[in-house]
Scaffold this active site. Structure first.
Site: not given
Lengths: 340, 279
Positions: A84, A192
């Site tokens: 990340e 999502r």
């Protein structure tokens, strides 16, 4: 040493329906209209015209709906692997070269692990990077490793960063288009997979920095963001039976707050203000609104519906939403109690 | 665009970079002068042999990008940018003062030619990865140079970026590690050893070289090799440098990471540099 908080539990009774903490658990209840992957489809569509858009993810394309974009624009998609920090710094580098990167991961990983990279490489430079993160607040039963209950608290202190918490598929589609057009860093919380459609019943258009009064009412003013707006809309309908008349102000932009709209709504006398958010009580929309009202000398009766300041349990989402007070039925129960 | 100079020319550039840095330290009475003196030879090769840039147009699209990941080395890069004609020499008097374009730690918004905000360590290489990806998208032939420190090899993000650069076959990326074996609490290798450094980068898929960073000819050859390589791999040049190089009385001192010298010693340092120049 931390001991188990549960007593030993033996096999469930035969025939008892087990609930699941599966990652894929949808926030959409059965029977509600949904749209699939609204962020992914919208971004893929926008990218046909906006040639600077590129997509990056850290091993979570399928779980942030970015795979839709990746399939349609494979040459503009960067799989960065489970990393990340370089996801965010590489997004910064692409923005420096004139592109508009959409970087996706889970909200926990962006906020906790990559904070410094978002802050210094992206926000301090005011770069055009969109950070779009799934599993905000309590939207997975996987426990604290995956529950971003404090992401807004973490990000609200970051200068330059716009924070968006959309409610439904419609909101996500419009917000995706709006942030693609906006120049500057954005953090967007993402629902999502199959995402409910609820705002089509209201005359609603997403605008960055704008709150919208979805319904009016004399007794209670709900101020809400994200999926909690759908819950308070349902709660408002249910509370009609109790003759509790509820207004709903949807605040999809957490930062910058639409101070005019919030103050105008909260100044109306005789209404309890109830801020509802899918986030810890600390440092989110509730405290943002409370601070604003105090600074401006507006002092209604004020209540918060939010997650407690705790590491939350693992479990099935419906169970957890009840347990921590953010389900529709819990909202209704609490408001009834507060109003009486 | 600066032309490739002779080795004598590069040594003179390095001398002047050192002199600018010491004068800035003199103005403020403090600074990361030891690092600047150590890395001056590398900067001389970068700015007067390797990089393509336009001193009066620091945003020129065709430029090579030079990222200062180590923001606290700003004094070194300011010295190089002054020597390169990007910043006017008179402005060094403002170093580290209020409202100066030359703050103590390097920030992109302040200084022409400062490509990124460094300082929070372990950022530069990842940003370089994104810039290299972006330059490839634009079919640009520009290189991205990222100057980092040996201390940054302790940051996990550096290795995420290193893996990423190799995975994406970034042959337009040249990382430079200033290995002076000095960080805030003591020798880098005693804090968290990164040795064997070149083996690590090679294992990550990079082309790695290690040179004496104060040997200008060796550094120049390493830059040439890194630029000319035909392999689809990122390149790293690990430069072993000596803190305070060029000022013997500081070199031999048990030097602090952030040096403060007696006021009269700045003049002595300038004199020592001047003596070294004629060699």
């Amino acid at each position: 040493m931390r001991l188990s908080k549960f007593a030993p539990r033996h096999a469930v009774n035969a025939g008892e329906r087990k609930t699941t903490s599966a990652m894929i658990a949808s926030i959409a209840p059965d029977g509600i209209a949904t749209r699939n992957a609204p962020f992914g489809h919208t971004l893929a569509r926008l990218a046909h015209e906006r040639l600077g858009i590129v997509g990056l993810t850290a091993d979570l394309a399928k779980y942030t709906d970015l795979h839709v974009f990746a399939q349609e624009h494979p040459d503009r998609f960067y799989q960065m692997g489970m990393a990340e920090q370089v996801l965010m710094s590489a997004a910064a580098g692409l923005a420096r070269e004139g592109f508009t990167p959409f970087a996706t991961t889970y909200a926990v990983f962006a906020s906790r692990r990559a904070y410094d990279f978002i802050c210094m490489a992206i926000a301090e430079e005011n770069l055009d990077v969109k950070i779009v993160c799934a599993l905000p607040g309590l939207t997975t039963g996987y426990g604290p490793s995956h529950q971003a209950t404090e992401d807004i608290a973490i990000f609200r202190g970051m200068p330059n960063l716009t924070i968006i918490d959309p409610c439904d598929a419609l909101d996500i589609e419009q917000a995706t288009e709006a942030i693609a057009d906006y120049k500057g860093p954005v953090y967007m919380r993402l629902l999502r997979g199959k995402v409910p459609v609820v705002l089509d019943e209201y005359d609603y258009t997403f605008q960055i920095g704008k709150a919208r009064l979805l319904r009016d009412g004399a007794d209670v003013l709900f101020i809400s963001s994200g999926l909690m707006t759908m819950r308070v809309l349902e709660a408002a309908k249910a509370l009609e039976a109790d003759r509790i008349d509820c207004a709903v102000l949807h605040v999809p932009t957490i930062k910058p707050l639409d101070t005019d709209a919030i103050l105008a709504a909260a100044r109306r006398a005789g209404r309890m203000v109830v801020v509802a958010e899918n986030h810890t009580m600390i440092g989110g929309l509730g405290e943002g609104v409370a601070g604003l009202l105090m600074r401006e000398g507006v002092t209604p009766v004020f209540r918060q519906i939010a997650l407690p300041d705790e590491f939350l349990d693992a479990g099935a989402l419906p169970t957890l939403h009840d347990r921590y007070g953010i389900s529709t039925s819990e909202i209704v129960r609490r408001v009834r109690k507060w109003v009486k | 665009m600066p032309r490739a100079g002779s080795n004598v020319g590069l040594a003179e550039r390095a001398y002047r970079i050192r002199r600018h840095a010491v004068r800035m330290g003199q103005v403020q009475g403090q600074g990361y002068v030891g690092q600047a003196l150590g890395v001056a030879d590398v900067l001389a090769v970068a700015y007067f042999h390797a990089l393509r840039y336009r001193p009066t147009d620091t945003r020129w699209e065709g430029r090579d990008r030079f990222l200062l990941s180590i923001g606290h080395y700003a004094i070194a890069l300011y010295a190089a940018l002054i020597e390169a004609g990007v910043l006017p020499e008179e402005e060094l008097e403002t170093y580290g003062t209020d409202d100066s374009r030359m703050p103590m730690s390097g920030m992109a918004a302040y200084t022409p030619g400062m490509e990124i905000t460094g300082g929070s360590l372990g950022h530069g290489l990842g940003i370089a990865v994104g810039m290299c990806l972006g330059l490839k998208r634009k079919r640009s032939g520009s290189f991205v140079y990222n100057l980092m420190s040996d201390g940054e090899l302790g940051e996990g993000s550096t290795w995420e970026a290193a893996m990423s650069a190799a995975h994406h076959r970034l042959d337009n990326l040249i990382a430079i590690v200033d290995f002076n074996n000095q960080q805030a609490d003591g020798p880098s290798t005693a804090m968290l050893s990164s040795e064997p450094v070149t083996d690590k980068f090679e294992a990550f898929g990079w082309h790695a070289q290690r040179v004496d960073g104060n040997d200008i000819e060796a550094v120049r050859m390493a830059f040439d090799l890194a630029r000319g390589l035909k392999e689809p791999r990122p390149r790293v040049i690990v430069c072993d440098t000596r803190m305070a190089k060029g000022v013997p009385f500081l070199e031999s001192r048990d030097i602090a990471h952030f040096i403060r010298v007696e006021p009269h010693e700045w003049t002595l340092a300038l004199e020592a540099l001047e003596r070294g120049r004629s060699h």
